[in-house]
Design an enzyme around this catalytic site. Structure first.
Site, PDB file in Angstrom:
ATOM      1  N   LYS A   1       1.943  -4.459 -19.119  1.00 23.92           N
ATOM      2  CA  LYS A   1       1.501  -3.113 -18.499  1.00 23.92           C
ATOM      3  C   LYS A   1       2.710  -2.141 -18.227  1.00 23.92           C
ATOM      4  O   LYS A   1       2.716  -0.859 -18.719  1.00 23.92           O
ATOM      5  CB  LYS A   1       0.562  -3.064 -17.654  1.00 23.92           C
ATOM      6  CG  LYS A   1      -0.066  -1.753 -17.068  1.00 23.92           C
ATOM      7  CD  LYS A   1      -0.643  -2.125 -15.721  1.00 23.92           C
ATOM      8  CE  LYS A   1       0.667  -2.117 -14.649  1.00 23.92           C
ATOM      9  NZ  LYS A   1      -0.218  -2.206 -13.211  1.00 23.92           N
TER      10      LYS A   1
ATOM     11  N   HIS B 139      -1.846  -0.976  -2.199  1.00 22.21           N
ATOM     12  CA  HIS B 139      -2.257  -1.234  -3.661  1.00 22.21           C
ATOM     13  C   HIS B 139      -3.662  -0.842  -4.191  1.00 22.21           C
ATOM     14  O   HIS B 139      -4.309   0.179  -3.566  1.00 22.21           O
ATOM     15  CB  HIS B 139      -1.801  -2.448  -4.216  1.00 22.21           C
ATOM     16  CG  HIS B 139      -0.280  -2.479  -4.585  1.00 22.21           C
ATOM     17  ND1 HIS B 139       0.293  -3.468  -5.550  1.00 22.21           N
ATOM     18  CD2 HIS B 139       0.625  -2.235  -3.822  1.00 22.21           C
ATOM     19  CE1 HIS B 139       1.467  -3.380  -5.663  1.00 22.21           C
ATOM     20  NE2 HIS B 139       1.910  -2.810  -4.423  1.00 22.21           N
TER      21      HIS B 139
ATOM     22  N   ARG C 280      -6.229  -8.318 -10.172  1.00 26.44           N
ATOM     23  CA  ARG C 280      -5.717  -9.372  -9.639  1.00 26.44           C
ATOM     24  C   ARG C 280      -6.456 -10.198  -8.658  1.00 26.44           C
ATOM     25  O   ARG C 280      -6.254 -11.480  -8.434  1.00 26.44           O
ATOM     26  CB  ARG C 280      -4.426  -9.204  -8.950  1.00 26.44           C
ATOM     27  CG  ARG C 280      -3.528  -8.276 -10.019  1.00 26.44           C
ATOM     28  CD  ARG C 280      -1.751  -8.925  -9.699  1.00 26.44           C
ATOM     29  NE  ARG C 280      -1.200  -7.997 -10.718  1.00 26.44           N
ATOM     30  CZ  ARG C 280      -0.809  -8.218 -11.877  1.00 26.44           C
ATOM     31  NH1 ARG C 280      -1.134  -9.123 -12.648  1.00 26.44           N
ATOM     32  NH2 ARG C 280      -0.419  -7.288 -12.805  1.00 26.44           N
TER      33      ARG C 280
ATOM     34  N   SER D  54       5.989   2.282  -2.680  1.00 29.52           N
ATOM     35  CA  SER D  54       6.059   1.782  -3.737  1.00 29.52           C
ATOM     36  C   SER D  54       7.139   2.133  -4.607  1.00 29.52           C
ATOM     37  O   SER D  54       7.685   3.432  -4.677  1.00 29.52           O
ATOM     38  CB  SER D  54       4.798   2.546  -4.515  1.00 29.52           C
ATOM     39  OG  SER D  54       4.725   2.372  -5.982  1.00 29.52           O
ATOM     40  N   SER D  55       7.616   1.143  -5.513  1.00 31.30           N
ATOM     41  CA  SER D  55       8.968   1.608  -6.216  1.00 31.30           C
ATOM     42  C   SER D  55       8.606   2.647  -7.467  1.00 31.30           C
ATOM     43  O   SER D  55       9.577   3.310  -8.016  1.00 31.30           O
ATOM     44  CB  SER D  55       9.836   0.451  -7.061  1.00 31.30           C
ATOM     45  OG  SER D  55       8.570   0.008  -7.877  1.00 31.30           O
TER      46      SER D  55
ATOM     47  N   GLY E 172      -1.682   3.080 -10.793  1.00 29.72           N
ATOM     48  CA  GLY E 172      -0.402   3.420  -9.974  1.00 29.72           C
ATOM     49  C   GLY E 172       0.598   4.082 -11.122  1.00 29.72           C
ATOM     50  O   GLY E 172       1.020   5.185 -10.727  1.00 29.72           O
TER      51      GLY E 172
ATOM     52  N   GLU F 272       2.911  -8.398  -6.949  1.00 29.91           N
ATOM     53  CA  GLU F 272       1.951  -8.266  -8.027  1.00 29.91           C
ATOM     54  C   GLU F 272       1.643  -9.829  -8.032  1.00 29.91           C
ATOM     55  O   GLU F 272       0.451 -10.036  -8.651  1.00 29.91           O
ATOM     56  CB  GLU F 272       2.286  -7.632  -9.145  1.00 29.91           C
ATOM     57  CG  GLU F 272       3.574  -8.340  -9.886  1.00 29.91           C
ATOM     58  CD  GLU F 272       3.825  -7.191 -10.905  1.00 29.91           C
ATOM     59  OE1 GLU F 272       3.888  -7.642 -12.124  1.00 29.91           O
ATOM     60  OE2 GLU F 272       4.262  -6.165 -10.544  1.00 29.91           O
TER      61      GLU F 272
ATOM     62  N   LYS G  29      -8.363  -3.657 -16.310  1.00 27.93           N
ATOM     63  CA  LYS G  29      -7.325  -2.796 -16.098  1.00 27.93           C
ATOM     64  C   LYS G  29      -6.028  -3.199 -16.777  1.00 27.93           C
ATOM     65  O   LYS G  29      -5.265  -2.270 -17.080  1.00 27.93           O
ATOM     66  CB  LYS G  29      -7.254  -2.727 -14.600  1.00 27.93           C
ATOM     67  CG  LYS G  29      -5.922  -2.118 -13.936  1.00 27.93           C
ATOM     68  CD  LYS G  29      -6.025  -2.008 -12.560  1.00 27.93           C
ATOM     69  CE  LYS G  29      -4.629  -1.692 -11.781  1.00 27.93           C
ATOM     70  NZ  LYS G  29      -4.619  -0.281 -11.902  1.00 27.93           N
TER      71      LYS G  29
ATOM     72  N   ARG H  77      -4.584  -5.393  -0.403  1.00 24.00           N
ATOM     73  CA  ARG H  77      -4.906  -6.950  -1.220  1.00 24.00           C
ATOM     74  C   ARG H  77      -4.480  -7.899   0.024  1.00 24.00           C
ATOM     75  O   ARG H  77      -5.293  -8.985  -0.178  1.00 24.00           O
ATOM     76  CB  ARG H  77      -3.504  -6.958  -2.185  1.00 24.00           C
ATOM     77  CG  ARG H  77      -4.024  -6.344  -3.435  1.00 24.00           C
ATOM     78  CD  ARG H  77      -2.967  -6.623  -4.291  1.00 24.00           C
ATOM     79  NE  ARG H  77      -3.342  -6.131  -5.857  1.00 24.00           N
ATOM     80  CZ  ARG H  77      -2.711  -5.777  -6.699  1.00 24.00           C
ATOM     81  NH1 ARG H  77      -1.366  -6.063  -6.572  1.00 24.00           N
ATOM     82  NH2 ARG H  77      -3.234  -5.334  -7.989  1.00 24.00           N
TER      83      ARG H  77
END
Length: 422
Positions: A25, A337, A382, A167-168, A93, A310, A407, A341
């Site tokens: 992805k 996320h 996930r 977040s990167s 995202g 992740e 997703k 999570r």
């Protein structure tokens, strides 16, 4: 009447399977952005076809980019970026962080929105950065979706400072569009360490492959203005989506091989080699791919997952079935996320009789005998994968809203069932 839940299959024998994993992805959506900004037609070969990547393709089409289908590949024909347009980010995202810098290059208004939970995901740093680089954005002061970009067909660019500790993707989104900004972009990160460093390395490498001039120095990234090449980008298998399949070998004392595992990659999922080995797996690679073998018992894991967050849901599920305690740390950013999570994993593991505790930056898990029950997924793909791993060893795990796995892996239940029964 049929149950609204998916009954996670129990493994009554060691699995022995070869599982072909669809495309990445992260690579697919980066490739689509770069193709849309290129100076000539491009092909994205063996892309992932899932909700997140279809949302990306749809967003680019809304802006005037031609994204056509050639069997399993995507043919991308760059065009003038125009509004008015409406972008649906869903819960992706990569769409909500990568598309706005591109939309700022459009001529006309672009409205960016997504699923209800998407409106709670951190966007303020990106919105502020884009304004400082010359974009006109109306977010009603929320620093979140929905917002409107009033594009003028160009963005000045320049130097910007950002806190990307959430977040990167906040950095990657700016870098991917930077070659089309008048002055390019220099992004300076100030704050706690940026998570998911491999994803930033992926962004830099893919930009360079398309001809961009990129310099990286500590927490500074510079992208010079200039044309991007079209051409072909071949997408690797999604290594993070291999986690639950490889983990099944540990849980059942069996063997799982994932073909096409790259010898060299920027994907965070490549860390599975070392992480699963640390839990007691035999991990080997060769011409057939990456193979994991388990003995039927395996140890817990103490690991800093800051760069590979992740993988946390599947590793947490494995930890709940392990023979010794686990501490998974460095992952406070997972609270922002698709869902929180950390809280979700603690809630669902404990609801099945487990012993999981939320830490300031992670999760501590002490193995206990588990029982069946409903495993809620919080619209998070996930979480479905974590539930499936638990279900291998725990009869009666009923997974709520399994369709949310579409997703990133629409064929998940079929692949999983085939592996368990192989």
């Amino acid at each position: 009447m049929s149950s609204p839940h998916w009954s996670a299959p129990v493994a009554h024998a060691p699995v022995d399977a070869t599982v072909a994993i669809p495309g990445s992805k992260s690579m697919t959506n980066r490739a689509l952005i770069l193709a849309a900004l290129a100076g000539s037609p491009a092909t994205v070969t063996r892309p992932l076809r899932s909700r997140d990547t279809e949302l990306m393709a749809g967003a680019l089409r809304s802006l005037g980019v031609g994204v056509g289908e050639d069997f399993d590949d995507w043919q991308v024909l760059p065009g003038e970026l125009t509004g008015p347009a409406r972008i649906d980010c869903g819960l992706a995202g990569t769409v909500m962080r990568f598309v706005p810098p591109v939309a700022a290059l459009a001529d006309g208004e672009v409205v960016v929105d997504g699923d209800p939970y998407a409106r709670r995901r951190p966007m303020g740093p990106l919105i502020t950065a884009l304004r400082e680089l010359g974009a006109d954005i109306d977010d009603g002061g929320r620093g979140a979706l929905p917002f409107t970009i009033r594009g003028r067909g160009t963005v000045e660019g320049g130097t910007v400072t950002i806190d990307a500790s959430g977040s990167s993707q906040l950095v990657s989104g700016l870098l991917l569009a930077a070659p089309r900004f008048e002055k390019g972009v220099e992004v300076r990160h100030v704050g706690p360490p940026v998570p998911s460093a491999p994803h930033l390395a992926m962004t830099v490498e893919m930009l360079r492959e398309r001809g961009a001039a990129v310099e990286v120095e500590d927490d500074v990234w510079r992208v010079a203005p200039g044309p991007l090449r079209g051409g072909e980008t071949v997408i690797e298998p999604d290594l993070s989506n291999a986690a639950q399949f490889l983990g099944a070998a540990l849980v059942t004392g069996g063997r799982v091989t994932v073909p096409g595992w790259p010898e060299r990659t920027t994907q965070p999922g490549d860390a599975l080699r070392g992480l699963l080995a640390a839990m007691g797996a035999e991990v080997t690679s060769g011409p057939d791919g990456l193979t994991v073998r388990g003995s039927g018992t395996f140890e817990g894991l103490e690991a800093d997952l800051h760069e590979v967050g992740e993988l946390t849901p599947v590793l947490a599920a494995l930890a709940a079935l392990a023979s010794s305690p686990s501490r998974l740390t460095g992952i406070a950013h997972l609270r922002g996320h698709e869902t929180d999570r950390l809280a979700a994993l603690v809630n669902e593991i404990n609801a099945l009789g487990g012993d999981a505790t939320e830490l300031p930056d992670g999760i501590a898990i002490n193995p206990r005998p588990l029982r069946g029950g409903v495993f809620h997924t919080y619209d998070d793909h996930r979480m479905v994968m974590a539930a499936a791993v638990l279900g291998l060893a725990v009869p009666g795990v009923e997974v709520e809203n399994v369709a949310t796995v579409g997703k990133t892996l629409p064929d998940f239940t079929e692949l999983w069932g085939s592996m368990v029964t192989a």
